[in-house]
Design a protein around this motif. Structure first.
Motif: not given
Ligand code: AMP
Ligand code: GLY
Length: 418
Positions: A151-154, A177-183, A132-144, A170-175
């Motif tokens: 701090k879960g917003v990039v 459980q908060a990051g198991t789903r994303l918006v 989806y990120v590839e399809e939409q392009g940047a700038p784009i916002v990723v939220k845990a 999603m992979a490194d689980k930086k946040f």
């Protein structure tokens, strides 16, 4: 009334400071509190997230009212637990606090009730999110999805940065459980405004608007923080914008939560962006913002206890809440290195002089073994001043802060100027 405030930051200091002025408050406690809160309330050594211990303590000590201020205990159901054991409590139930605790929930609510916000999609699979990120392009916002200390917003400026954020969440689980789903959502542009509103499940009463400064360094650069300073009111929040927000965002949100069987009682935080297409919701929080709370409560004339009780009892429409027709500025003094790594335990000087012209709310302080006030967190103090207009309030906050020092103290020079 015997009142317990749950939390231990600058926001809770401001709440305690205001409650202590109420003639109805005969005893005030704060758990866990901090070095500055100890001047206005008795601190109780219980972690804000320890629901069981908090309910037990409030029961054993016959609290008449409990104010739950931070996001975590609200999401954990501390208000539900207090009420279930017969202790009246201020704040949303866990069912309603989910408006902050899950971005998937809040985005869905806005979609279903046509509340303006950034276009988005929710993901549980990393490969789909990356595509989806590839399809939409940047700038784009990723939220845990979950709570991540703000701090879960990039806000990614490139596809590569967005992909990295997705992987870290999603992979490194930086946040965790908060990051198991994303918006993942559209990047909006425009000035940001915070509006806090008292809610009683049915009615809403807006406080003066405010503006946070989330980035660590001047010119809105550097990493996101919990907030480096706030002003109130926001110069961008005109009466026309306020009217649009009320019609399109505030009333529909309160009605939506009620319709969903999750009536919201507490402070509802509207993080807004004033885009070219009109005001849109960036985020909801289920509590007072920090440091917005310090700036806004400095302007409150009415008795805060009356308001909090009315929110809990569903009688907000019967109150006439009065505000000073002034402006305010809360300037955060932080530990060098915040929001990344920083040292604690440095002695703080100059508080008395600063306190002559401003109110200094403590965010991260404690008294050491010798009784000295020392730094004890990333955000240390919130120097808060009022004035006839914003310029006067900002100047007063900076003038008061000039008296304060501790090792590696860091603050922004441009609060209210950007
Ligand atoms: P939040 O924790 O959701 O408030 O996000 C933190 C910050 O990220 C916000 O204050 C905004 O500055 C920025 N932000 C969040 N969502 C968006 C968006 N859709 N477009 C642009 N900036 C955003
Ligand atoms: N100041 C932003 C927040 O409290 O979430």
């Amino acid at each position: 009334m015997k009142v317990l405030v749950v939390g231990g930051g600058g926001r809770e200091h401001a709440i305690c400071w205001k409650l202590a002025q109420s003639p109805q408050v005969t005893g005030l406690w704060c758990a866990p509190g901090n070095g500055g809160i100890a001047d206005v309330a008795q601190c109780v050594d219980i972690a804000a997230t320890d629901v069981e211990a908090m309910v037990r303590w409030a029961g054993e000590n016959a609290m008449d009212f409990v104010v739950v201020a931070p996001d975590d205990p609200l999401a954990l159901g501390m208000v539900d637990a207090m009420e279930a054991s017969g202790i009246p409590a201020f704040g949303p139930t866990a069912d309603a606090a989910i408006i902050e605790a899950s971005k998937v929930f809040s985005k869905g609510l806005m979609e279903n009730y046509h509340i303006p916000t950034a276009r988005y999609r929710a993901f549980t699979q990393m490969e789909q999110a990356l595509a989806y990120v590839e399809e939409q392009g940047a700038p784009i916002v990723v939220k845990a999805d979950g709570l991540a200390l703000g701090k879960g917003v990039v806000v990614a400026q490139s596809v590569q940065e967005a992909r990295q954020a997705v992987r870290e969440m999603m992979a490194d689980k930086k946040f965790g459980q908060a990051g198991t789903r994303l918006v993942i959502e559209e990047c909006m542009t425009g000035p940001e405004v915070t509006v806090l509103a008292f809610c009683d499940g049915e009615h809403l009463c807006c406080m003066p608007s405010s503006q946070d400064h989330k980035r660590a360094y001047d010119g809105n650069r550097g990493p996101n923080t919990g907030g480096m300073g706030a002003i109130s009111p926001s110069p961008n929040y005109t009466p026309e914008v306020a009217r649009q927000c009320m019609e399109q965002i505030f009333l529909p949100t309160v009605a939506a939560l009620k319709a969903e069987g999750r009536p919201f009682r507490g402070v509802l935080y509207f993080g807004l962006m004033l885009t070219a297409e009109g005001p849109k919701v960036v985020e909801y929080n289920a509590r007072f913002g920090d440091p917005e709370c310090q700036a806004v409560l400095s302007l409150l004339e009415s008795d805060l206890l009356d308001i909090l009780l009315a929110c809990r009892n569903g009688t907000l429409d019967r109150l006439d809440i009065r505000w000073k027709q002034q402006a305010s500025c809360c300037l955060v003094l932080a530990s060098g290195g915040y929001p990344l790594s920083y040292q604690k335990g440095y002695p703080i000087s100059g508080l008395e002089r600063a306190g002559e012209t401003a109110v200094v709310f403590h965010a991260g302080t404690r008294r050491d073994e010798q009784g000295r006030l020392v730094t004890n967190g990333g955000r240390v103090l919130g120097v808060t001043a009022t004035g006839a207009d914003l310029d006067a309030a900002i100047d007063a906050a900076y003038a008061a802060a000039a008296h304060i020092s501790f090792q590696d103290m860091h603050f922004r020079r441009d609060i209210g100027r950007v």
